[in-house]
Design a protein around this motif. Structure first.
Motif, PDB file in Angstrom:
ATOM      1  N   LYS A 172      46.143  46.307  31.423  1.00 31.93           N
ATOM      2  CA  LYS A 172      45.110  46.514  32.445  1.00 31.93           C
ATOM      3  C   LYS A 172      45.592  46.091  33.830  1.00 31.93           C
ATOM      4  CE  LYS A 172      41.761  47.789  29.614  1.00 31.93           C
ATOM      5  NZ  LYS A 172      41.213  49.134  29.638  1.00 31.93           N
ATOM      6  N   THR A 173      46.892  45.997  34.033  1.00 32.47           N
ATOM      7  CA  THR A 173      47.412  45.544  35.316  1.00 32.47           C
ATOM      8  C   THR A 173      47.392  46.639  36.379  1.00 32.47           C
ATOM      9  OG1 THR A 173      49.661  46.019  34.569  1.00 32.47           O
ATOM     10  CG2 THR A 173      48.867  43.749  34.307  1.00 32.47           C
ATOM     11  N   ARG A 174      47.232  47.876  35.989  1.00 33.91           N
ATOM     12  CA  ARG A 174      47.157  48.976  36.959  1.00 33.91           C
ATOM     13  C   ARG A 174      45.719  49.323  37.326  1.00 33.91           C
ATOM     14  NH1 ARG A 174      51.810  53.318  35.254  1.00 33.91           N
ATOM     15  NH2 ARG A 174      53.528  51.837  35.290  1.00 33.91           N
ATOM     16  N   HIS A 175      44.771  48.740  36.627  1.00 27.93           N
ATOM     17  CA  HIS A 175      43.360  49.013  36.883  1.00 27.93           C
ATOM     18  C   HIS A 175      42.864  48.103  37.999  1.00 27.93           C
ATOM     19  CE1 HIS A 175      42.556  51.439  33.193  1.00 27.93           C
ATOM     20  NE2 HIS A 175      43.673  50.840  32.828  1.00 27.93           N
ATOM     21  N   TRP A 176      42.431  48.689  39.125  1.00 32.83           N
ATOM     22  CA  TRP A 176      41.969  47.916  40.257  1.00 32.83           C
ATOM     23  C   TRP A 176      40.758  47.068  39.900  1.00 32.83           C
ATOM     24  CZ3 TRP A 176      44.737  46.690  44.220  1.00 32.83           C
ATOM     25  CH2 TRP A 176      45.798  47.503  44.581  1.00 32.83           C
ATOM     26  N   SER A 177      39.921  47.586  39.006  1.00 36.86           N
ATOM     27  CA  SER A 177      38.732  46.807  38.636  1.00 36.86           C
ATOM     28  C   SER A 177      39.130  45.489  37.966  1.00 36.86           C
ATOM     29  CB  SER A 177      37.826  47.619  37.713  1.00 36.86           C
ATOM     30  OG  SER A 177      38.511  47.997  36.533  1.00 36.86           O
ATOM     31  N   PHE A 178      40.229  45.503  37.237  1.00 40.72           N
ATOM     32  CA  PHE A 178      40.699  44.281  36.591  1.00 40.72           C
ATOM     33  C   PHE A 178      41.525  43.432  37.554  1.00 40.72           C
ATOM     34  CE2 PHE A 178      39.393  46.530  32.892  1.00 40.72           C
ATOM     35  CZ  PHE A 178      39.093  45.552  31.959  1.00 40.72           C
ATOM     36  N   ARG A 179      42.356  44.071  38.371  1.00 41.33           N
ATOM     37  CA  ARG A 179      43.205  43.325  39.309  1.00 41.33           C
ATOM     38  C   ARG A 179      42.375  42.577  40.344  1.00 41.33           C
ATOM     39  NH1 ARG A 179      48.087  46.912  41.359  1.00 41.33           N
ATOM     40  NH2 ARG A 179      48.554  44.936  42.380  1.00 41.33           N
TER      41      ARG A 179
ATOM     42  N   GLU B 103      35.768  47.862  27.989  1.00 41.92           N
ATOM     43  CA  GLU B 103      36.095  47.063  29.174  1.00 41.92           C
ATOM     44  C   GLU B 103      34.999  46.055  29.497  1.00 41.92           C
ATOM     45  OE1 GLU B 103      37.187  49.598  32.422  1.00 41.92           O
ATOM     46  OE2 GLU B 103      39.117  50.091  31.504  1.00 41.92           O
TER      47      GLU B 103
END
Length: 93
Positions: free
Chosen positions: A61-68, A36
Motif C-alpha cells: 500500500k505504499t503507492r496509495h496516497w490514501s495510505f501514504r 481497506e
C-alpha cells in the motif's frame, strides 16, 4: 501512561502489522483481500505505527496516497490525544 492503555496500543499495533502482511500475501496470491477500511480501522484503534511499519516491511500500500497520507495523519491525531491525556493528568491529578 496507564498500563491498560499501553497494552491496548501494543495489541492493536501487532494486529495492524499482521493485517498488512496478510493482505500483501493475499494480493500476491490473487485471493480474497482484507478491505481497506479494516486496515484503516486497525490503525485508528491504536495501531497506526504497526500499520506504517507493516506498509514499509511488506512494501504494501505504499503507492496509495490514501495510505501514504492517511496513516501518518492518524498517528498525528493519536499523538495529540495522548499528549492531551498526559497534560490533563499532570494539570488535574
Amino acid at each position: 501512561m496507564k498500563s491498560w492503555l499501553l497494552l491496548w496500543i501494543l495489541v492493536w499495533n501487532g494486529i495492524a502489522f499482521v493485517l498488512m502482511g496478510l493482505d500483501k500475501g493475499r494480493a500476491k496470491g490473487q485471493k480474497w483481500r482484507i478491505p481497506e477500511k479494516v486496515l484503516f480501522l486497525s490503525a485508528a484503534l491504536g495501531g497506526s505505527i504497526g500499520a506504517m511499519l507493516g506498509m514499509s516491511f511488506f512494501r504494501h500500500k505504499t503507492r496509495h496516497w490514501s495510505f501514504r497520507l492517511g496513516m501518518p495523519a492518524i498517528l498525528a491525531v493519536q499523538i495529540v490525544l495522548l499528549l492531551a491525556l498526559s497534560f490533563r493528568a499532570v494539570l488535574f491529578p
